[in-house]
Scaffold this motif. Sequence first.
Motif, PDB file in Angstrom:
ATOM      1  N   CYS A  66       0.850  -1.192   0.000  1.00  0.00           N
ATOM      2  CA  CYS A  66       0.000   0.000   0.000  1.00  0.00           C
ATOM      3  C   CYS A  66       0.887   1.243   0.000  1.00  0.00           C
ATOM      4  CB  CYS A  66      -0.908   0.013   1.232  1.00  0.00           C
ATOM      5  SG  CYS A  66      -2.050   1.410   1.261  1.00  0.00           S
ATOM      6  N   PRO A  67       0.877   2.017  -1.109  1.00  0.00           N
ATOM      7  CA  PRO A  67       1.600   3.291  -1.093  1.00  0.00           C
ATOM      8  C   PRO A  67       0.796   4.282  -0.262  1.00  0.00           C
ATOM      9  CG  PRO A  67       0.419   3.048  -3.148  1.00  0.00           C
ATOM     10  CD  PRO A  67       0.187   1.778  -2.373  1.00  0.00           C
ATOM     11  N   MET A  68       1.477   5.115   0.508  1.00  0.00           N
ATOM     12  CA  MET A  68       0.780   6.005   1.427  1.00  0.00           C
ATOM     13  C   MET A  68       1.332   7.422   1.375  1.00  0.00           C
ATOM     14  SD  MET A  68       0.597   3.567   4.812  1.00  0.00           S
ATOM     15  CE  MET A  68      -0.401   4.789   5.682  1.00  0.00           C
ATOM     16  N   ASP A  69       0.415   8.384   1.283  1.00  0.00           N
ATOM     17  CA  ASP A  69       0.798   9.772   1.516  1.00  0.00           C
ATOM     18  C   ASP A  69      -0.146  10.420   2.521  1.00  0.00           C
ATOM     19  OD1 ASP A  69      -1.497  10.166   0.035  1.00  0.00           O
ATOM     20  OD2 ASP A  69      -0.548  11.353  -1.536  1.00  0.00           O
ATOM     21  N   GLY A  70      -1.022   9.629   3.118  1.00  0.00           N
ATOM     22  CA  GLY A  70      -1.958  10.132   4.114  1.00  0.00           C
ATOM     23  C   GLY A  70      -1.357  10.135   5.507  1.00  0.00           C
ATOM     24  N   PHE A  71      -0.456  11.077   5.724  1.00  0.00           N
ATOM     25  CA  PHE A  71       0.174  11.205   7.039  1.00  0.00           C
ATOM     26  C   PHE A  71       0.782  12.595   7.171  1.00  0.00           C
ATOM     27  CE2 PHE A  71       3.281   9.346   4.152  1.00  0.00           C
ATOM     28  CZ  PHE A  71       4.440  10.068   4.387  1.00  0.00           C
ATOM     29  N   ASP A  72       1.125  12.949   8.377  1.00  0.00           N
ATOM     30  CA  ASP A  72       1.753  14.233   8.660  1.00  0.00           C
ATOM     31  C   ASP A  72       3.247  14.097   8.364  1.00  0.00           C
ATOM     32  OD1 ASP A  72       3.086  16.392   9.929  1.00  0.00           O
ATOM     33  OD2 ASP A  72       1.495  16.595  11.418  1.00  0.00           O
ATOM     34  N   PHE A  73       3.668  14.637   7.237  1.00  0.00           N
ATOM     35  CA  PHE A  73       5.050  14.470   6.787  1.00  0.00           C
ATOM     36  C   PHE A  73       6.036  15.061   7.799  1.00  0.00           C
ATOM     37  CE2 PHE A  73       2.922  13.244   3.063  1.00  0.00           C
ATOM     38  CZ  PHE A  73       3.808  12.780   2.115  1.00  0.00           C
ATOM     39  N   GLU A  74       5.712  16.210   8.342  1.00  0.00           N
ATOM     40  CA  GLU A  74       6.618  16.856   9.297  1.00  0.00           C
ATOM     41  C   GLU A  74       6.759  16.014  10.568  1.00  0.00           C
ATOM     42  OE1 GLU A  74       7.181  21.105  11.688  1.00  0.00           O
ATOM     43  OE2 GLU A  74       5.602  20.903  10.182  1.00  0.00           O
ATOM     44  N   ALA A  75       5.647  15.490  11.065  1.00  0.00           N
ATOM     45  CA  ALA A  75       5.689  14.681  12.284  1.00  0.00           C
ATOM     46  C   ALA A  75       6.485  13.402  12.069  1.00  0.00           C
ATOM     47  CB  ALA A  75       4.268  14.349  12.742  1.00  0.00           C
ATOM     48  N   VAL A  76       6.260  12.748  10.934  1.00  0.00           N
ATOM     49  CA  VAL A  76       7.012  11.512  10.643  1.00  0.00           C
ATOM     50  C   VAL A  76       8.491  11.829  10.464  1.00  0.00           C
ATOM     51  CG1 VAL A  76       7.315   9.610   9.004  1.00  0.00           C
ATOM     52  CG2 VAL A  76       5.011  10.292   9.710  1.00  0.00           C
ATOM     53  N   GLY A  77       8.791  12.951   9.823  1.00  0.00           N
ATOM     54  CA  GLY A  77      10.187  13.354   9.672  1.00  0.00           C
ATOM     55  C   GLY A  77      10.881  13.497  11.008  1.00  0.00           C
ATOM     56  N   LYS A  78      10.201  14.086  11.983  1.00  0.00           N
ATOM     57  CA  LYS A  78      10.777  14.225  13.322  1.00  0.00           C
ATOM     58  C   LYS A  78      10.969  12.861  13.976  1.00  0.00           C
ATOM     59  CE  LYS A  78       8.978  18.874  14.224  1.00  0.00           C
ATOM     60  NZ  LYS A  78       7.983  19.671  14.982  1.00  0.00           N
ATOM     61  N   HIS A 128      17.131  16.112   3.384  1.00  0.00           N
ATOM     62  CA  HIS A 128      16.324  15.022   2.857  1.00  0.00           C
ATOM     63  C   HIS A 128      14.852  15.416   2.860  1.00  0.00           C
ATOM     64  CE1 HIS A 128      19.990  12.838   3.493  1.00  0.00           C
ATOM     65  NE2 HIS A 128      19.448  11.641   3.299  1.00  0.00           N
ATOM     66  N   VAL A 129      14.056  14.731   2.030  1.00  0.00           N
ATOM     67  CA  VAL A 129      12.605  14.892   2.038  1.00  0.00           C
ATOM     68  C   VAL A 129      11.956  13.513   2.085  1.00  0.00           C
ATOM     69  CG1 VAL A 129      12.544  17.102   0.803  1.00  0.00           C
ATOM     70  CG2 VAL A 129      12.476  14.955  -0.496  1.00  0.00           C
ATOM     71  N   ILE A 130      10.798  13.447   2.732  1.00  0.00           N
ATOM     72  CA  ILE A 130       9.987  12.234   2.672  1.00  0.00           C
ATOM     73  C   ILE A 130       9.097  12.352   1.444  1.00  0.00           C
ATOM     74  CG2 ILE A 130       8.134  10.918   3.773  1.00  0.00           C
ATOM     75  CD1 ILE A 130       9.218  11.818   6.473  1.00  0.00           C
ATOM     76  N   THR A 131       9.030  11.288   0.656  1.00  0.00           N
ATOM     77  CA  THR A 131       8.163  11.305  -0.517  1.00  0.00           C
ATOM     78  C   THR A 131       6.880  10.513  -0.290  1.00  0.00           C
ATOM     79  OG1 THR A 131       9.243   9.397  -1.528  1.00  0.00           O
ATOM     80  CG2 THR A 131      10.135  11.572  -2.035  1.00  0.00           C
ATOM     81  N   MET A 132       6.951   9.417   0.438  1.00  0.00           N
ATOM     82  CA  MET A 132       5.779   8.592   0.728  1.00  0.00           C
ATOM     83  C   MET A 132       6.193   7.480   1.680  1.00  0.00           C
ATOM     84  SD  MET A 132       5.419   6.227  -2.713  1.00  0.00           S
ATOM     85  CE  MET A 132       5.757   7.556  -3.847  1.00  0.00           C
TER      86      MET A 132
END
Length: 200
Positions: A147-159, A167-171
Amino acid sequence: MDVATAIETRRAVKTYDPDHRMTEAEIEKLMSLAMLAPSAFNIQNWRFVLVRDPGLRREIRKAAWDQAQVTDASLLIVLCADTKSWEKDTPRYWRNAAQPLQDFMVPAIGQYYAGREQVQRDEAMRSCGIAAMTLMLAAKEMGYDSCPMDGFDFEAVGKLINLPQDHVITMMTAIGKATKEAWPRGGQLPMNEVVINNHF
């Protein structure tokens, strides 16, 4: 399984067996295949964060709308990209090539990316998208769903994963053993709407 069958049967599965574990050999095979995905100038800017710690998975799930696949899938991968990989020891990307090709490609990398921040980010997104598809098709061939996912808080996951500043999170991609079939396909557009010959 042939490639066409993997493409036809791959679906975004949301429900996984939380007790299933992938073997280290399976994970290594999956990642070695993902690392064969193409990237511009061969800079291989994708970085695959395998989230193995159950506590960290639970924290990421909180940042992902409480989606169960975050904790229940056998493997959770946060696909990130090093947006500055183009300037980090670039000769290594072409070290196995003939010298004339090295002499052409290595300086071309800097000439293409230097001072072009948007291009660097765009390239990160493209490369990780290709790598994600490679992961999902390889997983399908190995008997796993994804399951590809982009339904999340990118900033929170990055922390949570200590994402480096350049770096950047893409998915994210969840991979595991499905316990329920994916929803039926919502409806494919007709080919004559999406395939354009020569120009719009």
